[in-house]
Design a protein around this motif. Structure first.
Motif, short mmCIF file in Angstrom:
data_model
loop_
_atom_site.label_atom_id
_atom_site.label_comp_id
_atom_site.label_asym_id
_atom_site.label_seq_id
_atom_site.Cartn_x
_atom_site.Cartn_y
_atom_site.Cartn_z
N ALA A 45 43.01 33.18 39.04
CA ALA A 45 41.65 33.06 39.56
C ALA A 45 40.63 33.05 38.43
O ALA A 45 40.87 33.62 37.36
N ILE A 62 34.26 32.32 43.11
CA ILE A 62 35.58 32.81 42.70
C ILE A 62 36.61 31.82 43.22
O ILE A 62 36.67 31.53 44.42
N ALA A 105 42.14 34.14 44.65
CA ALA A 105 40.74 34.43 44.98
C ALA A 105 40.61 35.26 46.26
O ALA A 105 39.87 36.25 46.29
N GLY A 116 39.02 28.95 47.32
CA GLY A 116 38.06 29.87 46.73
C GLY A 116 36.82 30.04 47.57
O GLY A 116 36.66 29.42 48.62
#
Length: 366
Positions: free
Chosen positions: A46, A148, A153, A196
Motif C-alpha cells: 500500500a 491510500i 489499503a 484503494g
C-alpha cells in the motif's frame, strides 16, 4: 520566498524525506524514498498519497442536475446518493476542458473534483455556462485529500474505523465516516490501477490523519508516495492525465474515455454534436500502447512515424517499473493503430523501432 502553492501537509513533507517539485504551480513531493520503491509498495502492499492539491466545487440547487447534464459528458441522472461518476467537460468543438469526478451527495447537491492545475480555468468555465437555480462554490481551500492505494489499503484503513469498508463499492462513497476520530468523506476509486480509498477531510485535520495512517500501516508496508509513482502507476493502468492524454486539442473519444460520454441522454452536453459523430463513426485519432523494440524510452511529445509519414506523437512514456519494459501511450492517426503495427519513435534525432501493443499495460489480478 517561493510563490508556489502548498497543501496543508507541506509542513510534514521533510520529516518523510520528500523531494518536491513545481507541479502546475504547486510545491509537491515527486518522491519520498524512490519512485520504484513507492510504485512497488502500491502494487504489492500500500501507498499513501497527498492529493490535497485537487480542486473541489460544490454544485447546489433545484437546477443542479439539469446544469450538470449540460456541463459534463456522462449521464449524471444515473447517480443515486453515495455514488460517484467519472466524466469530462468539453468545449463546443469536443476538446476537453478537464476530466473530473462527480459525487452525488443528495438531490440538488453534488461535489465535483477537478484537476489542480485547472481549478481557476474550470471554475470560470462552470460560471460561464451557469444555468438558473444553481449555486457554485469553490471549496478547494477548505478540504485536504489523502489517497491510500494498494492490495492492503482496506485492511489498514479498517483498523481505524468502525464503518465496514467492504460496503463501499467501486465508485461509491460514504459521508461522515470516523477514521481515528477524524470525520471524513471516504470514497473508493483510485488512480493507480489498484484498490484503494480517498479520504476528504477538513484541512486542519490533514496532518493528524496522515501520521495516524502511516503509523497504522507500518507493519503492512505502507509507504508515503509522491507524484512520480502516481504517474507510473496510472500510466501502466492506462488512466489518462490532463495535459498529456487529455487536452483542449483532444476529444474524449480520441483519448479512449468514450465510456464516460453518453450521447443519448435527454440534455445534451456541450460538444455533443462532435462527440456523437465520433462515437458513431470513430475519431480521426486513437490512443494506443507502444513497446520499444530498439533501446530507448519514449517520452511525451516525441514524434511517431510510419515510414516517412508522421502519424502522431507519444503522450506518456517511461520504463515500466512493473513490466521492466520501455513502453508508451501514443495518439496516432486511427488508420495506423492495428495491434502489431511496427512504427518508429524519434528519440534525440534518431528513429527507433517500436510496436503497437494492447492496453492497459497492467491490470490488477493479471
Amino acid at each position: 520566498m517561493s510563490d508556489l502553492k502548498r497543501t496543508p501537509l507541506y509542513p510534514v513533507y521533510a520529516e518523510f524525506g520528500a523531494k518536491t517539485i513545481d507541479f502546475g504551480g504547486w510545491d509537491l513531493p515527486v518522491q519520498f524514498s524512490s519512485i520504484t520503491q513507492e510504485h512497488e509498495a502500491v502494487r504489492t502492499k500500500a501507498g499513501l498519497f497527498d492529493v490535497s492539491h485537487m480542486g473541489e466545487v460544490e454544485v447546489k440547487g433545484t437546477g443542479a442536475l439539469t446544469y450538470l447534464q449540460k456541463l459534463v459528458t456522462n449521464d449524471v441522472a444515473k447517480l443515486t446518493d453515495g455514488m460517484a461518476q467519472y466524466a469530462a467537460m468539453c468545449y463546443p468543438d469536443g476538446g476537453i476542458v478537464d476530466d473530473l469526478i462527480v459525487y452525488k451527495l443528495a438531490d440538488e447537491h453534488y461535489l465535483l473534483v477537478i484537476n489542480a492545475g485547472n481549478i481557476n480555468k474550470d471554475f470560470a468555465w462552470m460560471q460561464e455556462n451557469l444555468t438558473d437555480h444553481v449555486e457554485l462554490t469553490n471549496i478547494s481551500s477548505q478540504l485536504a485529500l489523502l489517497a491510500i492505494q494498494g492490495p492492503s489499503a482496506e485492511k489498514i484503513l479498517q483498523t481505524l474505523t468502525d464503518t465496514p469498508l467492504q460496503e463501499i463499492g467501486f465508485f461509491h462513497f460514504k459521508e461522515n465516516v470516523t477514521v481515528a476520530g477524524v470525520t471524513c468523506l471516504v470514497s473508493r476509486s483510485g488512480y493507480t490501477g489498484e484498490d484503494g480509498f480517498e479520504l476528504y477531510v477538513e484541512s486542519d485535520n490533514a496532518i493528524t490523519l496522515w501520521n495516524i495512517l502511516l503509523e497504522a500501516g507500518k507493519e503492512s508496508g505502507l509507504l508515503p508516495c509522491g507524484l512520480g509513482a502516481r504517474d507510473t502507476l496510472r500510466f501502466e493502468a492506462k488512466l489518462p492525465l490532463y495535459g498529456q492524454e487529455l487536452s483542449k486539442d483532444i476529444t474524449p473519444i480520441e483519448a479512449g474515455i468514450g465510456f464516460a460520454v453518453k450521447t443519448d441522454k435527454e440534455i445534451p452536453c456541450i460538444g455533443h454534436e462532435v462527440l456523437q459523430e465520433q462515437k458513431a463513426n470513430g475519431a480521426p485519432r486513437k490512443l494506443v500502447g507502444i513497446e520499444m523494440i530498439d533501446r530507448g524510452i519514449p517520452r511525451s511529445h516525441y514524434p511517431v512515424y510510419l515510414g516517412e509519414k508522421l502519424i502522431g506523437e507519444v503522450t506518456t512514456g517511461t520504463q515500466s517499473p512493473t513490466l521492466k519494459k520501455n513502453i508508451g501511450l501514443a495518439l496516432l492517426k486511427k488508420e495506423h493503430t492495428a495491434i502489431g503495427t511496427e512504427v518508429e519513435v524519434e528519440i534525440r534525432g534518431k528513429r527507433l523501432r517500436a510496436q503497437i501493443i494492447p492496453t492497459p499495460f497492467y491490470k490488477r489480478g493479471k
